[in-house]
Write a protein that holds these residues in place. Sequence first.
Motif, PDB file in Angstrom:
ATOM      1  N   ASP A 208       0.831  -1.199   0.000  1.00 34.38           N
ATOM      2  CA  ASP A 208       0.000   0.000   0.000  1.00 34.38           C
ATOM      3  C   ASP A 208       0.867   1.251   0.000  1.00 34.38           C
ATOM      4  O   ASP A 208       1.737   1.439   0.855  1.00 34.38           O
ATOM      5  N   ALA A 209       0.628   2.103  -0.991  1.00 35.90           N
ATOM      6  CA  ALA A 209       1.332   3.382  -1.059  1.00 35.90           C
ATOM      7  C   ALA A 209       0.384   4.543  -0.766  1.00 35.90           C
ATOM      8  O   ALA A 209       0.638   5.676  -1.178  1.00 35.90           O
ATOM      9  N   THR A 210      -0.727   4.219  -0.074  1.00 40.74           N
ATOM     10  CA  THR A 210      -1.717   5.221   0.362  1.00 40.74           C
ATOM     11  C   THR A 210      -2.290   5.996  -0.819  1.00 40.74           C
ATOM     12  O   THR A 210      -2.574   7.195  -0.708  1.00 40.74           O
ATOM     13  N   MET A 211      -2.471   5.322  -1.969  1.00 34.45           N
ATOM     14  CA  MET A 211      -3.096   5.938  -3.132  1.00 34.45           C
ATOM     15  C   MET A 211      -4.536   5.438  -3.248  1.00 34.45           C
ATOM     16  O   MET A 211      -4.881   4.349  -2.788  1.00 34.45           O
ATOM     17  N   ASN A 212      -5.384   6.233  -3.910  1.00 34.93           N
ATOM     18  CA  ASN A 212      -6.789   5.870  -4.064  1.00 34.93           C
ATOM     19  C   ASN A 212      -7.021   4.898  -5.215  1.00 34.93           C
ATOM     20  O   ASN A 212      -8.020   4.186  -5.229  1.00 34.93           O
ATOM     21  N   ASN A 213      -6.124   4.907  -6.177  1.00 32.99           N
ATOM     22  CA  ASN A 213      -6.312   4.065  -7.347  1.00 32.99           C
ATOM     23  C   ASN A 213      -4.949   3.797  -7.981  1.00 32.99           C
ATOM     24  O   ASN A 213      -4.012   4.582  -7.825  1.00 32.99           O
ATOM     25  N   TYR A 214      -4.843   2.650  -8.710  1.00 33.44           N
ATOM     26  CA  TYR A 214      -3.582   2.280  -9.361  1.00 33.44           C
ATOM     27  C   TYR A 214      -3.870   1.832 -10.785  1.00 33.44           C
ATOM     28  O   TYR A 214      -4.832   1.090 -11.029  1.00 33.44           O
ATOM     29  N   ASN A 215      -3.044   2.259 -11.720  1.00 33.66           N
ATOM     30  CA  ASN A 215      -3.083   1.767 -13.095  1.00 33.66           C
ATOM     31  C   ASN A 215      -1.996   0.712 -13.282  1.00 33.66           C
ATOM     32  O   ASN A 215      -0.889   0.865 -12.774  1.00 33.66           O
ATOM     33  N   ILE A 216      -2.336  -0.348 -14.018  1.00 33.32           N
ATOM     34  CA  ILE A 216      -1.389  -1.437 -14.263  1.00 33.32           C
ATOM     35  C   ILE A 216      -1.024  -1.416 -15.745  1.00 33.32           C
ATOM     36  O   ILE A 216      -1.886  -1.338 -16.622  1.00 33.32           O
ATOM     37  N   TYR A 217       0.298  -1.506 -16.020  1.00 32.77           N
ATOM     38  CA  TYR A 217       0.817  -1.472 -17.386  1.00 32.77           C
ATOM     39  C   TYR A 217       1.635  -2.732 -17.647  1.00 32.77           C
ATOM     40  O   TYR A 217       2.311  -3.240 -16.756  1.00 32.77           O
ATOM     41  N   ARG A 218       1.567  -3.204 -18.910  1.00 33.53           N
ATOM     42  CA  ARG A 218       2.336  -4.377 -19.329  1.00 33.53           C
ATOM     43  C   ARG A 218       2.925  -4.112 -20.708  1.00 33.53           C
ATOM     44  O   ARG A 218       2.314  -3.443 -21.548  1.00 33.53           O
ATOM     45  N   GLY A 219       4.133  -4.676 -20.940  1.00 30.90           N
ATOM     46  CA  GLY A 219       4.752  -4.562 -22.252  1.00 30.90           C
ATOM     47  C   GLY A 219       5.855  -5.583 -22.414  1.00 30.90           C
ATOM     48  O   GLY A 219       6.211  -6.303 -21.476  1.00 30.90           O
ATOM     49  N   THR A 220       6.418  -5.654 -23.599  1.00 25.23           N
ATOM     50  CA  THR A 220       7.525  -6.571 -23.862  1.00 25.23           C
ATOM     51  C   THR A 220       8.880  -5.895 -23.727  1.00 25.23           C
ATOM     52  O   THR A 220       9.911  -6.500 -23.981  1.00 25.23           O
ATOM     53  N   SER A 221       8.883  -4.624 -23.335  1.00 27.78           N
ATOM     54  CA  SER A 221      10.109  -3.920 -22.967  1.00 27.78           C
ATOM     55  C   SER A 221       9.731  -2.815 -21.994  1.00 27.78           C
ATOM     56  O   SER A 221       8.575  -2.361 -21.980  1.00 27.78           O
ATOM     57  N   PRO A 222      10.658  -2.368 -21.148  1.00 24.72           N
ATOM     58  CA  PRO A 222      10.327  -1.283 -20.220  1.00 24.72           C
ATOM     59  C   PRO A 222       9.945   0.008 -20.929  1.00 24.72           C
ATOM     60  O   PRO A 222       9.246   0.845 -20.361  1.00 24.72           O
ATOM     61  N   GLN A 223      10.392   0.195 -22.186  1.00 23.88           N
ATOM     62  CA  GLN A 223      10.139   1.441 -22.880  1.00 23.88           C
ATOM     63  C   GLN A 223       8.755   1.513 -23.527  1.00 23.88           C
ATOM     64  O   GLN A 223       8.274   2.590 -23.832  1.00 23.88           O
ATOM     65  N   VAL A 224       8.129   0.364 -23.778  1.00 16.84           N
ATOM     66  CA  VAL A 224       6.824   0.356 -24.450  1.00 16.84           C
ATOM     67  C   VAL A 224       5.858  -0.483 -23.627  1.00 16.84           C
ATOM     68  O   VAL A 224       5.941  -1.711 -23.624  1.00 16.84           O
ATOM     69  N   MET A 225       4.956   0.187 -22.911  1.00 20.09           N
ATOM     70  CA  MET A 225       3.964  -0.506 -22.101  1.00 20.09           C
ATOM     71  C   MET A 225       2.577   0.060 -22.392  1.00 20.09           C
ATOM     72  O   MET A 225       2.426   1.247 -22.704  1.00 20.09           O
ATOM     73  N   SER A 226       1.573  -0.805 -22.266  1.00 17.20           N
ATOM     74  CA  SER A 226       0.179  -0.408 -22.457  1.00 17.20           C
ATOM     75  C   SER A 226      -0.599  -0.709 -21.182  1.00 17.20           C
ATOM     76  O   SER A 226      -0.327  -1.696 -20.492  1.00 17.20           O
ATOM     77  N   GLN A 227      -1.562   0.139 -20.895  1.00 18.13           N
ATOM     78  CA  GLN A 227      -2.375  -0.084 -19.704  1.00 18.13           C
ATOM     79  C   GLN A 227      -3.285  -1.281 -19.921  1.00 18.13           C
ATOM     80  O   GLN A 227      -3.947  -1.400 -20.960  1.00 18.13           O
ATOM     81  N   ILE A 228      -3.306  -2.186 -18.951  1.00 18.01           N
ATOM     82  CA  ILE A 228      -4.144  -3.377 -19.052  1.00 18.01           C
ATOM     83  C   ILE A 228      -5.204  -3.427 -17.967  1.00 18.01           C
ATOM     84  O   ILE A 228      -6.034  -4.347 -17.948  1.00 18.01           O
ATOM     85  N   GLY A 229      -5.217  -2.463 -17.063  1.00 18.62           N
ATOM     86  CA  GLY A 229      -6.230  -2.478 -16.026  1.00 18.62           C
ATOM     87  C   GLY A 229      -6.047  -1.374 -15.015  1.00 18.62           C
ATOM     88  O   GLY A 229      -5.086  -0.611 -15.057  1.00 18.62           O
ATOM     89  N   SER A 230      -7.007  -1.290 -14.088  1.00 14.17           N
ATOM     90  CA  SER A 230      -6.977  -0.286 -13.030  1.00 14.17           C
ATOM     91  C   SER A 230      -7.688  -0.866 -11.825  1.00 14.17           C
ATOM     92  O   SER A 230      -8.636  -1.658 -11.960  1.00 14.17           O
ATOM     93  N   THR A 231      -7.241  -0.522 -10.631  1.00 14.34           N
ATOM     94  CA  THR A 231      -7.849  -1.045  -9.417  1.00 14.34           C
ATOM     95  C   THR A 231      -7.576  -0.106  -8.249  1.00 14.34           C
ATOM     96  O   THR A 231      -6.585   0.616  -8.241  1.00 14.34           O
TER      97      THR A 231
END
Length: 565
Positions: free
Chosen positions: A516-539
């Motif tokens: 927990d980082a005391t945030m209200n919401n988190y976005n999750i990103y995935r990609g095949t390299s650290p430089q190119v990621m796409s959002q795949i969800g939020s919670t």
Amino acid sequence: MMKEAALALASVISFLSVAAPRASAPAAPAPENLPTCASPQAIAPMQAAGGNQVYLSSEVVWNGKDFAVAWVDYADARLHFRRFFADGTPAAAGVVPSALVCDGHSPSLVWNGSGYGVAWRALSPSGYEQIYFARLSANGALVGSEVKASFVGSTETADCFYPSLAWSGSVYALAWGDSRGDYSGYRDIFATLLNGDGTIANGGASHDLIVCDALYHQEAPSLAWSSAYGRFVAVWQDSRNSTYDIYGATLSPLGAVSGSSLLDGGAGLCFYPSVADMGNGLGLTWGDTRDGNNEIYFARLSATGGKVGADLRLTNDSNASYAPRIVWTGAEFGVFWYESRSGNYETWFQRVSAAGAVLGSNVQVTVSTNSEYPAAAFAKYGYLATSTLPGLANFVQAWGCNYAYQPPCPENLVAYGITGTAATVSWLPAIDNSTDIAYYQVYRNNALVGQTSDTYFADSGLSLNTTYQYAIRTVNAAQYTSTGCGSGSSLYVKTNATLMLMVNKSTPDAALTWTDATMNNYNIYRGTSPQVMSQIGSTAGQSFDDPNVLTDNVLYFYTVDEPGW
């Protein structure tokens, strides 16, 4: 892809899903069919490379992102190594990779895809000058131990001279001249093959191979790997005919030597050949006195090392021209040499087509108080040429086309490896279709904190729970800097020692959890390299399942950020 102004909180985490093959080591940069620079020129100031008493030439190679230069310095009698950006500015401090005592002659340096092979002349314990080989890391550090490549396992009876090294992709060939033969004082050409790990090739048998032991002198070899033929091509200067000619032979990776053929077509003295592979054949250059003056000549060779067509004269000046070096760009040859037509010894240059025709005219490269024994390497659009001020310093000169415009901006910044005091920022490489990228400038809160030819930068000395803005700017080989870059070239990062991203790989899903980082919401990103990621969800929680990715056979990277930025 990640939001351009997102506040990066978590380290990027990666895993290799089930049954994915292991990645292999990166290959050496492959030649490409490239646009031709019709009017090459100095595109950045000449830089002092280091060295106090450099003997003969230094060696330079391109490793895919920057150049490396090696030389022998009489001031401390040691081998030296240093990396340079494409604009000729130093990329790192110089290093001394070996403690072996050297006694002159130029080293030979090659890039093997992940590090370097280097060969040089050093003093053996018995007091003879011998040829040594070593592997170096990408930063020039010694890997393993030095290997004595001449007189392997036998009693030394002669000194060795002028090493030349080539790399096939799996085997090194190392050639030199020494005087162990039948005629006292005369030299022959010998070679040793080494595996990628630095051991003697073919079960230890391929050492001290006789490439040529004809009458009188054979010396100053130059080696290249003929990629179309699958053998090494060796050329050298040879006095068997009571004059100096250029001869050649081939050497297989198994140690078989074939041929010893005459390659020059003149009646003069021929010296210091240099050979380069062009994929379906080779280019050869040398110094030649057939015109009553020492001039530079060129000839094409077939993939098997045989002569193709007539000799091509490259210089026509009353001043003698010396020590040519040839480079293949992927589209044409560049030939460098030194001569004194401008009043001092300076480096000169000539373009030659793949078909063996002169392109343009001779062009002066350096303007100094004496510049001798050039060497050069080609990146993707331009060269780095080296030269020496005899007995003194070593110089580098960026050489190519000076396109007066700003290079592209880097994009897709992400941050990972974030702790309370450190973070790594990475980005997609900027692609310039005309000029090599030299390096990237890294700004933190509008202050320059570093530059790198990599596409990442590890920053340290940060403060806990503090937000930093990073911006990246591109600098090309002509020293132009990207301007007007948008938010894709910048990123906010907050140091945080509490948020930790983890993955459970026990199910077909990637089960991500984080603290927990005391945030209200988190976005999750995935990609095949650290430089190119796409959002795949939020919670709003601290977990997320990415379904069935463990069966994809793909290396995935994940990160989590807070979407409010």
